[in-house]
Design a protein around this motif. Structure first.
Motif, short mmCIF file in Angstrom:
data_model
loop_
_atom_site.label_atom_id
_atom_site.label_comp_id
_atom_site.label_asym_id
_atom_site.label_seq_id
_atom_site.Cartn_x
_atom_site.Cartn_y
_atom_site.Cartn_z
N TYR A 120 41.73 11.08 -27.62
CA TYR A 120 42.73 10.81 -28.65
C TYR A 120 44.04 11.50 -28.33
CZ TYR A 120 44.59 9.79 -33.27
OH TYR A 120 45.38 9.31 -34.30
N ASN A 151 33.51 6.35 -33.48
CA ASN A 151 34.36 5.59 -32.57
C ASN A 151 34.03 5.85 -31.11
OD1 ASN A 151 35.73 4.62 -34.80
ND2 ASN A 151 37.36 6.15 -34.67
N HIS A 178 39.27 15.72 -41.42
CA HIS A 178 40.20 14.80 -42.06
C HIS A 178 41.41 14.49 -41.17
CE1 HIS A 178 41.59 18.87 -42.90
NE2 HIS A 178 42.80 18.38 -43.13
N HIS A 179 41.58 15.26 -40.11
CA HIS A 179 42.70 15.01 -39.20
C HIS A 179 42.44 13.72 -38.41
CE1 HIS A 179 43.78 19.59 -39.07
NE2 HIS A 179 43.97 19.04 -40.25
N GLU A 180 43.50 13.01 -38.06
CA GLU A 180 43.35 11.74 -37.35
C GLU A 180 42.60 11.92 -36.03
OE1 GLU A 180 43.97 8.59 -38.19
OE2 GLU A 180 44.42 9.35 -40.19
N LYS A 181 42.81 13.06 -35.38
CA LYS A 181 42.16 13.31 -34.09
C LYS A 181 40.64 13.30 -34.22
CE LYS A 181 41.76 16.76 -30.40
NZ LYS A 181 42.31 18.03 -29.83
N GLY A 187 45.50 8.19 -28.00
CA GLY A 187 45.58 7.80 -29.40
C GLY A 187 44.37 7.02 -29.87
N THR A 188 43.29 7.05 -29.12
CA THR A 188 42.04 6.38 -29.48
C THR A 188 40.88 7.19 -28.91
OG1 THR A 188 40.76 4.32 -29.28
CG2 THR A 188 42.15 4.91 -27.42
N HIS A 189 39.72 7.09 -29.55
CA HIS A 189 38.58 7.90 -29.13
C HIS A 189 37.83 7.30 -27.95
CE1 HIS A 189 38.92 9.30 -33.48
NE2 HIS A 189 39.11 10.39 -32.77
N LYS A 199 38.88 12.20 -37.24
CA LYS A 199 38.35 11.26 -38.23
C LYS A 199 37.56 10.15 -37.53
CE LYS A 199 41.12 10.31 -41.57
NZ LYS A 199 42.25 9.71 -42.34
N ASN A 200 36.30 10.00 -37.90
CA ASN A 200 35.41 8.98 -37.31
C ASN A 200 35.26 9.12 -35.80
OD1 ASN A 200 34.94 7.65 -39.81
ND2 ASN A 200 36.90 6.59 -39.61
N CYS A 201 35.45 10.34 -35.31
CA CYS A 201 35.42 10.57 -33.86
C CYS A 201 34.07 10.18 -33.26
CB CYS A 201 35.72 12.04 -33.56
SG CYS A 201 35.71 12.45 -31.81
#
Length: 358
Positions: A48, A92, A82-85, A52-54, A87-89
């Motif tokens: 990420y 994904n 909760h951080h974008e880095k 910007g993607t897992h 979240k759903n890591c």
């Protein structure tokens, strides 16, 4: 032998235990005169940061051109989920890998080393004959992939989760378990809930049919509630257990308690074509990342599974497994498996001892 391995170290302790595991791979390479091409790819939070993607396309490409995947771990601190880095890591990353390559069965060994009986939660009288179980879990069917719906009916909240299986899905994992049993003690225990569930009735029928193709393997059927009880009364009776997605999820986590640490537990996932992903059963443990105290054994034993089951390098895999056992017999312990927390070795030191025994 010339083979290509996609190495996805991931996050947390993943990179440091993977680094040590590659040292073991290099030792095997030299000892047995093989050539392994290692292709490093980013996944999880580390991916990420750059893409910007897992699960970036670059990593997917590396996996596609490899003969097997050696996976580390993904995920970050719970208080940063909760951080974008982060979240759903996990979803994904590992779930996307499973979907992309249609990994249909998961194999998770649970072994109690004689040298580590003191950290097994069961009594000596129960584990006196040793525990050496492999759980084969179906990954692409069952209640996880059916309809999920929550709604209001007659002013009451209701929810539906649908479990589905077709015979092809069951056949794939059945063959996987019987072939595995042929390399072990020739016994398969199929776990279901056939006294209640239609999916389990189909499961039992298909396992029985496939079992006839493996006449040297003994097949027994066991209800899942009885199996859960037998785990803690007489776990030594089991060799290969094959079961559906939901039951396998629960039973494999229960079996994870037997060795006394997730740092000892490798696992593998395969698709119908035999392509495999190999990874430790534990998580990224960000709280101990970078401290050189993580147990590398699960990652190293995942490598041994890769060599044995993807490359059919039996002697090489056994060499690693025996070296791990000798290191434990010699008294070397990382902090997670040490009864005396003051007498421990580092991640690197444990690997050094394993390599010496190789």
């Amino acid at each position: 032998m010339n083979k290509t391995i996609a190495v996805l170290a991931g996050d947390g302790i993943g990179p440091e235990v993977m680094e040590q595991t590659i040292r073991v791979l290099n030792t095997i390479e030299k000892k047995f005169n093989h050539q392994f091409e290692v292709l490093q790819g980013l996944i999880g939070g580390s991916a990420y940061d750059k893409f910007g993607t897992h699960f970036p396309e670059a990593t997917k490409f590396i996996c596609q051109r490899s003969h097997a995947i050696l996976f580390g771990s993904v995920g970050g601190p719970v208080n940063e989920s909760h951080h974008e880095k982060w979240k759903n890591c996990e979803k994904n990353s590992i779930l996307s890998l499973r979907k992309e390559f249609q990994f249909s069965s998961n194999i998770r060994p649970a072994k109690v080393y004689a040298e580590l009986k003191d950290i097994c939660p069961l009594k000596d009288s129960i584990i006196k004959n040793g525990i050496d179980i492999v759980i084969v879990r179906e990954l692409l069917g069952d209640i996880y992939f059916g309809e999920h719906r929550t709604y209001i009916e007659n002013q009451l909240r209701k929810a539906i989760d649908t479990a589905e299986y077709d015979e092809k899905q069951i056949e794939i994992v059945a063959h996987q378990s019987f072939k595995l049993a042929l390399m072990r003690k020739n016994k398969v225990t199929s776990v279901d809930k056939a006294n209640v569930l239609d999916t389990s009735k189909l499961w039992r029928e298909v396992l029985t049919e496939i079992g006839k193709q493996y006449p040297t393997v003994t097949l027994e059927h066991m209800l899942v509630d009885n199996c859960a009880m037998q785990f803690f009364i007489n776990p030594c009776q089991f060799d290969v257990i094959v079961t559906a997605n939901l039951f396998g999820d629960i039973l494999s986590d229960a079996a994870a308690a037997f060795p006394g640490s997730l740092g000892l537990m490798p696992s593998a996932s395969f698709n119908e074509k035999g392509f495999g992903l190999f990874e430790p059963s534990g998580g990224s443990a960000p709280d101990i990342a970078g401290k050189n105290i993580a147990n590398p054994i699960a990652q190293i034993m995942s490598l041994a599974m890769l060599l044995r089951q993807s490359f059919e390098l039996i002697e090489e895999a056994s060499c690693i497994e025996n070296a791990v056992q000798k290191a434990l017999q010699a008294g070397y312990r990382t902090c997670d498996i040490s009864a005396n927390k003051t007498e421990t070795v580092t991640t690197e030191e444990m690997t050094n001892r394993i390599i010496e025994f190789i």
